[in-house]
Design a protein around this motif. Structure first.
Motif, PDB file in Angstrom:
ATOM      1  N   VAL A  66       0.946  -1.099   0.086  1.00  0.00           N
ATOM      2  CA  VAL A  66       0.120   0.175  -0.129  1.00  0.00           C
ATOM      3  C   VAL A  66       0.976   1.446   0.009  1.00  0.00           C
ATOM      4  CG1 VAL A  66      -1.712   1.412   1.420  1.00  0.00           C
ATOM      5  CG2 VAL A  66      -2.042  -1.163   0.791  1.00  0.00           C
ATOM      6  N   LEU A  67       1.992   1.349   0.836  1.00  0.00           N
ATOM      7  CA  LEU A  67       2.930   2.412   0.756  1.00  0.00           C
ATOM      8  C   LEU A  67       3.686   2.428  -0.529  1.00  0.00           C
ATOM      9  CD1 LEU A  67       4.288   2.194   4.249  1.00  0.00           C
ATOM     10  CD2 LEU A  67       2.924   3.757   3.620  1.00  0.00           C
ATOM     11  N   LEU A  68       3.865   1.352  -0.939  1.00  0.00           N
ATOM     12  CA  LEU A  68       4.593   1.521  -2.440  1.00  0.00           C
ATOM     13  C   LEU A  68       3.651   2.169  -3.419  1.00  0.00           C
ATOM     14  CD1 LEU A  68       7.218   1.068  -3.712  1.00  0.00           C
ATOM     15  CD2 LEU A  68       6.417  -1.194  -4.140  1.00  0.00           C
ATOM     16  N   ALA A  69       2.523   1.520  -3.454  1.00  0.00           N
ATOM     17  CA  ALA A  69       1.735   1.904  -4.231  1.00  0.00           C
ATOM     18  C   ALA A  69       1.160   3.516  -4.194  1.00  0.00           C
ATOM     19  CB  ALA A  69       0.104   1.325  -4.125  1.00  0.00           C
ATOM     20  N   MET A  70       1.220   4.159  -3.080  1.00  0.00           N
ATOM     21  CA  MET A  70       1.067   5.477  -2.710  1.00  0.00           C
ATOM     22  C   MET A  70       2.120   6.288  -3.346  1.00  0.00           C
ATOM     23  SD  MET A  70      -0.633   5.226   0.887  1.00  0.00           S
ATOM     24  CE  MET A  70      -0.264   7.110   1.440  1.00  0.00           C
ATOM     25  N   ILE A  71       3.353   5.844  -3.049  1.00  0.00           N
ATOM     26  CA  ILE A  71       4.644   6.500  -3.517  1.00  0.00           C
ATOM     27  C   ILE A  71       4.552   6.475  -4.913  1.00  0.00           C
ATOM     28  CG2 ILE A  71       7.089   6.304  -3.692  1.00  0.00           C
ATOM     29  CD1 ILE A  71       6.917   5.159  -0.797  1.00  0.00           C
ATOM     30  N   MET A  72       4.432   5.328  -5.686  1.00  0.00           N
ATOM     31  CA  MET A  72       4.316   5.403  -6.965  1.00  0.00           C
ATOM     32  C   MET A  72       3.174   5.894  -7.678  1.00  0.00           C
ATOM     33  SD  MET A  72       6.202   1.757  -7.347  1.00  0.00           S
ATOM     34  CE  MET A  72       6.639   1.919  -9.337  1.00  0.00           C
ATOM     35  N   GLN A  73       2.200   6.290  -6.938  1.00  0.00           N
ATOM     36  CA  GLN A  73       0.933   6.726  -7.425  1.00  0.00           C
ATOM     37  C   GLN A  73       0.065   5.755  -8.268  1.00  0.00           C
ATOM     38  OE1 GLN A  73       1.881  10.530  -9.376  1.00  0.00           O
ATOM     39  NE2 GLN A  73       2.065  11.504  -7.186  1.00  0.00           N
ATOM     40  N   LYS A  74      -0.109   4.637  -7.828  1.00  0.00           N
ATOM     41  CA  LYS A  74      -0.740   3.564  -8.333  1.00  0.00           C
ATOM     42  C   LYS A  74      -2.116   3.176  -7.675  1.00  0.00           C
ATOM     43  CE  LYS A  74       2.583   2.160 -11.337  1.00  0.00           C
ATOM     44  NZ  LYS A  74       2.264   1.535 -12.803  1.00  0.00           N
ATOM     45  N   ASP A  75      -3.039   3.006  -8.105  1.00  0.00           N
ATOM     46  CA  ASP A  75      -4.331   2.845  -7.464  1.00  0.00           C
ATOM     47  C   ASP A  75      -4.600   1.373  -7.283  1.00  0.00           C
ATOM     48  OD1 ASP A  75      -6.654   3.121  -6.241  1.00  0.00           O
ATOM     49  OD2 ASP A  75      -7.950   3.685  -7.995  1.00  0.00           O
ATOM     50  N   VAL A  76      -4.372   0.937  -5.961  1.00  0.00           N
ATOM     51  CA  VAL A  76      -4.663  -0.730  -5.867  1.00  0.00           C
ATOM     52  C   VAL A  76      -5.827  -0.479  -4.572  1.00  0.00           C
ATOM     53  CG1 VAL A  76      -2.535  -1.169  -6.537  1.00  0.00           C
ATOM     54  CG2 VAL A  76      -2.801  -0.568  -4.019  1.00  0.00           C
ATOM     55  N   SER A  77      -6.433   0.708  -4.488  1.00  0.00           N
ATOM     56  CA  SER A  77      -7.402   0.782  -3.459  1.00  0.00           C
ATOM     57  C   SER A  77      -8.417  -0.524  -3.559  1.00  0.00           C
ATOM     58  CB  SER A  77      -8.151   2.044  -3.566  1.00  0.00           C
ATOM     59  OG  SER A  77      -8.870   2.128  -4.737  1.00  0.00           O
ATOM     60  N   MET A  78      -9.113  -0.980  -4.456  1.00  0.00           N
ATOM     61  CA  MET A  78      -9.881  -1.917  -4.614  1.00  0.00           C
ATOM     62  C   MET A  78      -9.249  -3.297  -4.139  1.00  0.00           C
ATOM     63  SD  MET A  78     -13.046  -2.723  -5.413  1.00  0.00           S
ATOM     64  CE  MET A  78     -13.778  -1.607  -6.362  1.00  0.00           C
ATOM     65  N   LEU A  79      -8.132  -3.502  -4.743  1.00  0.00           N
ATOM     66  CA  LEU A  79      -7.430  -4.676  -4.155  1.00  0.00           C
ATOM     67  C   LEU A  79      -7.217  -4.622  -2.414  1.00  0.00           C
ATOM     68  CD1 LEU A  79      -4.960  -5.363  -6.871  1.00  0.00           C
ATOM     69  CD2 LEU A  79      -7.061  -6.790  -6.278  1.00  0.00           C
ATOM     70  N   ALA A  80      -6.732  -3.442  -2.245  1.00  0.00           N
ATOM     71  CA  ALA A  80      -6.537  -3.272  -0.729  1.00  0.00           C
ATOM     72  C   ALA A  80      -7.621  -3.475   0.319  1.00  0.00           C
ATOM     73  CB  ALA A  80      -5.919  -1.745  -0.373  1.00  0.00           C
ATOM     74  N   CYS A  81      -8.851  -3.055  -0.486  1.00  0.00           N
ATOM     75  CA  CYS A  81     -10.231  -3.074   0.207  1.00  0.00           C
ATOM     76  C   CYS A  81     -10.498  -4.678   0.417  1.00  0.00           C
ATOM     77  CB  CYS A  81     -11.298  -2.419  -0.379  1.00  0.00           C
ATOM     78  SG  CYS A  81     -12.837  -2.552   0.534  1.00  0.00           S
ATOM     79  N   TRP A  82     -10.369  -5.404  -0.907  1.00  0.00           N
ATOM     80  CA  TRP A  82     -10.698  -6.743  -0.498  1.00  0.00           C
ATOM     81  C   TRP A  82      -9.723  -7.635   0.128  1.00  0.00           C
ATOM     82  CZ3 TRP A  82     -14.614  -9.367  -1.799  1.00  0.00           C
ATOM     83  CH2 TRP A  82     -15.508  -8.726  -2.517  1.00  0.00           C
ATOM     84  N   TRP A  83      -8.349  -7.252   0.505  1.00  0.00           N
ATOM     85  CA  TRP A  83      -7.326  -7.749   1.112  1.00  0.00           C
ATOM     86  C   TRP A  83      -8.095  -7.646   2.770  1.00  0.00           C
ATOM     87  CZ3 TRP A  83      -4.436  -6.624   5.743  1.00  0.00           C
ATOM     88  CH2 TRP A  83      -3.651  -7.670   5.924  1.00  0.00           C
ATOM     89  N   MET A 116      -1.741  -7.162  -6.108  1.00  0.00           N
ATOM     90  CA  MET A 116      -1.413  -5.622  -5.883  1.00  0.00           C
ATOM     91  C   MET A 116      -0.026  -5.370  -6.305  1.00  0.00           C
ATOM     92  SD  MET A 116      -2.982  -5.486  -2.112  1.00  0.00           S
ATOM     93  CE  MET A 116      -2.151  -3.656  -1.597  1.00  0.00           C
ATOM     94  N   ALA A 117       0.903  -6.262  -6.133  1.00  0.00           N
ATOM     95  CA  ALA A 117       2.206  -6.308  -6.404  1.00  0.00           C
ATOM     96  C   ALA A 117       2.426  -6.090  -7.994  1.00  0.00           C
ATOM     97  CB  ALA A 117       3.190  -7.571  -6.054  1.00  0.00           C
ATOM     98  N   CYS A 118       1.595  -6.816  -8.642  1.00  0.00           N
ATOM     99  CA  CYS A 118       1.684  -7.236 -10.068  1.00  0.00           C
ATOM    100  C   CYS A 118       1.275  -5.690 -10.686  1.00  0.00           C
ATOM    101  CB  CYS A 118       0.697  -8.239 -10.693  1.00  0.00           C
ATOM    102  SG  CYS A 118       1.620  -9.798 -10.734  1.00  0.00           S
ATOM    103  N   GLN A 119       0.065  -4.927 -10.285  1.00  0.00           N
ATOM    104  CA  GLN A 119      -0.243  -3.837 -10.569  1.00  0.00           C
ATOM    105  C   GLN A 119       0.650  -2.729 -10.244  1.00  0.00           C
ATOM    106  OE1 GLN A 119      -4.564  -3.265  -9.663  1.00  0.00           O
ATOM    107  NE2 GLN A 119      -4.411  -1.341  -9.919  1.00  0.00           N
ATOM    108  N   ILE A 120       1.268  -2.542  -9.219  1.00  0.00           N
ATOM    109  CA  ILE A 120       2.466  -1.783  -8.963  1.00  0.00           C
ATOM    110  C   ILE A 120       3.471  -1.750  -9.949  1.00  0.00           C
ATOM    111  CG2 ILE A 120       3.854  -1.121  -7.084  1.00  0.00           C
ATOM    112  CD1 ILE A 120       2.081  -1.888  -4.979  1.00  0.00           C
ATOM    113  N   VAL A 121       3.883  -3.048 -10.353  1.00  0.00           N
ATOM    114  CA  VAL A 121       5.152  -3.202 -11.030  1.00  0.00           C
ATOM    115  C   VAL A 121       4.911  -2.839 -12.543  1.00  0.00           C
ATOM    116  CG1 VAL A 121       6.535  -4.489  -9.450  1.00  0.00           C
ATOM    117  CG2 VAL A 121       5.038  -5.561 -11.113  1.00  0.00           C
TER     118      VAL A 121
END
Length: 122
Positions: A66-83, A116-121
């Protein structure tokens, strides 16, 4: 995204401290002591402890993603919610011995972390 970090930390607080403490209120004097003596723990309290240990294994990865997504400005909010949803379900299944569903929910939460990791990279 910041709210998902707060929710995850609240989940950790509930699952690591609040639920086990509530299940162990009959040993209140022991909780106030130096805890050097052994006590009887109910089966549900033992399961709550194992569920908390399981959460401790995946929580650092979740927070890092989640922190990495915030830094890289990637939206993983739906996945974060599901987790979060899956981890709450996992804790409930663990407490009430819903074993096969618990395993499926745990696998789902692991898949969500991978997604989440795949969406970030990418």
């Amino acid at each position: 995204m910041e709210s998902y970090i707060i929710y995850a930390l609240l989940l950790a607080l509930a699952q690591i401290w609040l639920i086990p403490m509530t299940l162990n209120l009959h040993n209140f004097n022991w909780m106030l002591s130096d805890r050097s003596e052994n006590i009887d723990r109910s089966a549900m309290l033992l399961r709550a402890g194992r569920a908390a240990e399981n959460l401790k294994e995946s929580l650092p990865a979740y927070l890092a993603l989640v922190l990495l997504a915030m830094i890289m400005q990637k939206d993983v909010s739906m996945l974060a919610c599901w987790w979060l949803i899956l981890r709450v379900a996992h804790g409930v299944c663990y407490l009430f011995k819903v074993n096969y569903v618990r395993t499926l929910v745990w696998l789902g939460s692991l898949v969500v972390l991978i997604m989440m990791a795949c969406q970030i990279v990418t």
